[in-house]
Design a protein around this motif. Structure first.
Motif, PDB file in Angstrom:
ATOM      1  N   ALA A 194       0.824  -1.263  -0.090  1.00 38.35           N
ATOM      2  CA  ALA A 194       0.093  -0.128  -0.166  1.00 38.35           C
ATOM      3  C   ALA A 194       0.848   1.320   0.136  1.00 38.35           C
ATOM      4  O   ALA A 194       0.673   2.127  -1.047  1.00 38.35           O
ATOM      5  N   ARG A 195       1.607   1.387   0.917  1.00 42.39           N
ATOM      6  CA  ARG A 195       2.546   2.490   1.004  1.00 42.39           C
ATOM      7  C   ARG A 195       3.445   2.659  -0.109  1.00 42.39           C
ATOM      8  O   ARG A 195       3.612   3.930  -0.794  1.00 42.39           O
ATOM      9  N   GLU A 196       3.863   1.771  -0.759  1.00 41.33           N
ATOM     10  CA  GLU A 196       4.922   1.807  -2.020  1.00 41.33           C
ATOM     11  C   GLU A 196       4.113   2.355  -3.264  1.00 41.33           C
ATOM     12  O   GLU A 196       4.490   2.951  -3.987  1.00 41.33           O
ATOM     13  N   GLY A 197       2.799   1.968  -3.225  1.00 43.15           N
ATOM     14  CA  GLY A 197       1.756   2.513  -4.265  1.00 43.15           C
ATOM     15  C   GLY A 197       1.116   3.665  -4.092  1.00 43.15           C
ATOM     16  O   GLY A 197       0.350   4.081  -5.177  1.00 43.15           O
ATOM     17  N   PHE A 198       1.526   4.581  -3.185  1.00 45.98           N
ATOM     18  CA  PHE A 198       1.033   5.855  -2.981  1.00 45.98           C
ATOM     19  C   PHE A 198       1.341   6.969  -4.069  1.00 45.98           C
ATOM     20  O   PHE A 198       2.670   7.008  -4.043  1.00 45.98           O
ATOM     21  N   ASP A 199       0.698   7.499  -4.745  1.00 45.01           N
ATOM     22  CA  ASP A 199       0.902   8.630  -5.748  1.00 45.01           C
ATOM     23  C   ASP A 199       0.675  10.062  -5.077  1.00 45.01           C
ATOM     24  O   ASP A 199      -0.232  10.660  -5.001  1.00 45.01           O
ATOM     25  N   GLU A 239      -1.140  11.308 -13.882  1.00 41.94           N
ATOM     26  CA  GLU A 239      -1.730   9.766 -13.977  1.00 41.94           C
ATOM     27  C   GLU A 239      -1.471   8.872 -15.273  1.00 41.94           C
ATOM     28  O   GLU A 239      -1.290   7.780 -14.942  1.00 41.94           O
ATOM     29  N   ARG A 240      -1.131   9.781 -16.259  1.00 45.76           N
ATOM     30  CA  ARG A 240      -1.013   8.899 -17.491  1.00 45.76           C
ATOM     31  C   ARG A 240       0.383   8.332 -17.376  1.00 45.76           C
ATOM     32  O   ARG A 240       0.834   7.351 -18.110  1.00 45.76           O
ATOM     33  N   ARG A 241       1.240   8.925 -16.645  1.00 45.23           N
ATOM     34  CA  ARG A 241       2.733   8.577 -16.585  1.00 45.23           C
ATOM     35  C   ARG A 241       3.060   7.591 -15.289  1.00 45.23           C
ATOM     36  O   ARG A 241       4.050   7.114 -15.316  1.00 45.23           O
ATOM     37  N   ARG A 242       2.290   7.590 -14.375  1.00 47.26           N
ATOM     38  CA  ARG A 242       2.528   6.949 -13.368  1.00 47.26           C
ATOM     39  C   ARG A 242       2.228   5.289 -13.595  1.00 47.26           C
ATOM     40  O   ARG A 242       1.259   4.936 -14.009  1.00 47.26           O
ATOM     41  N   SER A 243       3.038   4.470 -12.747  1.00 46.93           N
ATOM     42  CA  SER A 243       2.798   3.084 -12.911  1.00 46.93           C
ATOM     43  C   SER A 243       1.864   2.746 -11.875  1.00 46.93           C
ATOM     44  O   SER A 243       0.970   1.594 -12.062  1.00 46.93           O
ATOM     45  N   ALA A 244       1.734   3.506 -10.783  1.00 44.72           N
ATOM     46  CA  ALA A 244       0.785   3.135  -9.742  1.00 44.72           C
ATOM     47  C   ALA A 244       0.059   4.629  -9.495  1.00 44.72           C
ATOM     48  O   ALA A 244       0.125   5.085  -8.344  1.00 44.72           O
ATOM     49  N   PRO A 248      -6.404   5.444 -11.386  1.00 46.64           N
ATOM     50  CA  PRO A 248      -6.278   4.797 -12.780  1.00 46.64           C
ATOM     51  C   PRO A 248      -7.254   5.584 -13.719  1.00 46.64           C
ATOM     52  O   PRO A 248      -8.624   5.250 -13.611  1.00 46.64           O
ATOM     53  N   LEU A 249      -6.817   6.109 -14.933  1.00 50.82           N
ATOM     54  CA  LEU A 249      -7.761   6.518 -15.802  1.00 50.82           C
ATOM     55  C   LEU A 249      -8.494   5.483 -16.748  1.00 50.82           C
ATOM     56  O   LEU A 249      -9.487   5.852 -17.135  1.00 50.82           O
ATOM     57  N   GLN A 452       2.423  -3.413 -12.572  1.00 47.54           N
ATOM     58  CA  GLN A 452       2.919  -3.611 -11.156  1.00 47.54           C
ATOM     59  C   GLN A 452       2.466  -2.597 -10.342  1.00 47.54           C
ATOM     60  O   GLN A 452       2.440  -1.191 -10.635  1.00 47.54           O
ATOM     61  N   GLY A 453       1.685  -2.709  -9.017  1.00 49.22           N
ATOM     62  CA  GLY A 453       1.388  -1.866  -8.001  1.00 49.22           C
ATOM     63  C   GLY A 453       0.088  -1.219  -8.416  1.00 49.22           C
ATOM     64  O   GLY A 453      -0.481  -0.808  -7.537  1.00 49.22           O
ATOM     65  N   ALA A 454      -0.528  -1.699  -9.560  1.00 49.37           N
ATOM     66  CA  ALA A 454      -1.722  -1.012  -9.604  1.00 49.37           C
ATOM     67  C   ALA A 454      -2.857  -1.827  -8.878  1.00 49.37           C
ATOM     68  O   ALA A 454      -3.952  -1.247  -8.889  1.00 49.37           O
ATOM     69  N   THR A 455      -2.707  -3.035  -8.451  1.00 48.58           N
ATOM     70  CA  THR A 455      -3.526  -3.409  -7.418  1.00 48.58           C
ATOM     71  C   THR A 455      -3.422  -3.372  -6.032  1.00 48.58           C
ATOM     72  O   THR A 455      -3.955  -3.936  -4.931  1.00 48.58           O
ATOM     73  N   SER A 456      -2.191  -2.475  -5.550  1.00 46.98           N
ATOM     74  CA  SER A 456      -1.984  -2.199  -4.393  1.00 46.98           C
ATOM     75  C   SER A 456      -3.041  -1.312  -3.679  1.00 46.98           C
ATOM     76  O   SER A 456      -3.913  -0.699  -4.358  1.00 46.98           O
TER      77      SER A 456
END
Length: 456
Positions: A194-199, A239-244, A248-249, A452-456
């Motif tokens: 969770a913490r690793e996926g915070f934008d 958001e378009r450039r982030r992996s997490a 998610p658009l 990677q990380g999208a389901t975090s």
């Protein structure tokens, strides 16, 4: 009923009680503001922020609140934010200075922005998609739809005794929920990573953009509005450039989710904007007291309750789009019936039918929009979906109040200004009905994002 089902129903009651408080607090200040101003000798600029401070914080932090619920645990976020909400309510009732009162309202708005999406996502992850979830969301929608109206009623009744009771009212309810919730709310596993996926960058951009947008609408500050547009544009790029990403658009590839949020924005423009104007109309044109205003709105609240209880059955029979569109058309008809009132509108023959018709439409449309907004999305996106739909409603409320307050100045007389405002609110309802009918279909599942990380 099995023990598991009993716990689910108890959890639903508690979650709806919290959402009822959040919605109610939007309107509690409305009727009480003149009494607060007289007692504390506060200027109008400070009084306005007792309302808008809550709305700005609530609308601005909702998307962030939904994502925080997904990432750090819905139960944990719900309990912590509700405790802050109760503490800020208690502090507000004890204070006697203007700007400290405003601070408590801002803190409550922030807490509500965390509580509401956490509560809705707890409901959608507790009840499986289908009839049971639809019924649960119908109850949730009923709590949200009646909360705003109940705030207007309670504000009128309590202000006759003391305006401080308006601040104290949410405290015992919040404490009761806090005492009971740990026994019935599902714990759920904390999402991995969770913490690793915070934008963080996306969170700053969208929160700042929405805060400035609501502020610009409330204060009619167009430079702030321009800055809001720039920040929201930057948010889309991030958001378009982030992996997490924070949002998610890909969720907007669902036409149903997109249409539900647009229709909810129009719904709030119409109903929240109209209720704001209607309360002013009852007091300033017809000379109603705060107590008479609160009692006069009771039939509308009862109509909302009855219609929302029927909404689930109608949705199963006719579908989301038709029920939502029909509800918004009926809601709009109730608004337009206020045009008959004039300067001396009779309550029983003119105002009462308008209030009841509006309440029926309101109770039918709101559950449909909530069901459509969260349907078909995986569990790890339910907090996000909840934040999106609630944010759409709050931003719509800000737009509606600002737009109707502006058009009220266009008429050649006070009464003409109110007529233009009622027509504008009816137009918002018609727009929402068209969006709902064209865009709401049976929700289709949106595949979980594989990055990677999208389901975090």
């Amino acid at each position: 009923m099995s023990r598991t089902d009993g716990r689910k129903q108890a959890a639903l009651v508690l979650l709806c009680a919290a959402v009822f408080l959040d919605s109610m607090d939007l309107s509690l200040m409305g009727v009480a503001l003149p009494a607060i101003g007289r007692d504390l000798s506060l200027p109008e600029s400070v009084l306005q922020w007792l309302m808008s401070g809550y709305a700005v914080a609530y609308g601005g932090f909702l998307l962030l609140g939904g994502r925080i619920a997904d990432l750090f645990g819905r139960r944990r976020v719900f309990l912590a934010s509700l405790a802050v909400f109760a503490a800020a309510s208690l502090a507000g009732g004890l204070l006697s200075e203007g700007w400290p009162l405003v601070v408590t309202r801002v803190v409550k708005g922030l807490a509500a922005a965390l509580t509401a999406p956490a509560a809705l996502s707890l409901i959608t992850t507790t009840f499986a998609e289908g009839p049971r979830r639809n019924r649960a969301l119908g109850v949730y929608s009923l709590a949200g739809a009646t909360g705003y109206t109940a705030g207007l009623i309670a504000s009128g009744l309590l202000t006759e005794i003391s305006w401080r009771l308006v601040f104290f009212l949410p405290v015992p309810v919040a404490l009761l929920v806090l005492a009971t919730a740990p026994l019935v709310l599902p714990r759920g596993a904390r999402p991995p990573g969770a913490r690793e996926g915070f934008d963080a960058a996306g969170a700053v951009a969208v929160t700042g953009g929405v805060l400035l947008l609501v502020f610009a609408l409330t204060e009619r500050n167009w430079p702030a509005g321009l800055m809001a547009v720039l920040l929201l544009g930057a948010f889309v790029v991030i958001e378009r450039r982030r992996s997490a990403p924070l949002v998610p658009l890909e969720v907007f590839r669902s036409a149903t989710v997109s249409a539900a949020n647009l229709a909810a924005l129009a719904w709030a423009c119409a109903t929240i904007g109209w209720q704001f104007v209607a309360v002013l109309y009852l007091q300033q044109v017809l000379g109603y007291s705060p107590l008479a205003t609160g009692l006069g709105i009771v039939p509308m609240g009862l109509a909302i309750v009855v219609a929302a209880n029927l909404a689930g059955r109608l949705i199963s029979r006719w579908g989301l789009g038709r029920v939502a569109a029909a509800g918004m058309l009926v809601q709009g008809a109730g608004i337009l019936l206020f045009l008959r009132a004039g300067a001396t509108g009779d309550y029983l023959t003119v105002l009462l039918p308008a209030l009841v018709v509006h309440g029926i439409g309101n109770g039918l449309s709101f559950p449909s929009l909530n069901i459509a907004a969260v349907g078909g999305l995986p569990d790890e996106r339910q907090g996000l979906a909840s934040g999106l739909i609630t944010s759409s409603v709050q931003i719509g409320a800000g737009i509606g109040v600002a737009a109707l307050a502006a058009v009220m100045t266009l008429g050649g007389s006070v009464l003409a200004g109110y007529r233009i405002a009622f027509l504008t609110a009816g137009g918002f309802s018609l727009l929402g009905a068209l969006i709902a009918y064209a865009g709401l279909r049976a929700p289709r599942p949106v595949p979980t994002i594989a990055r990677q990380g999208a389901t975090s």
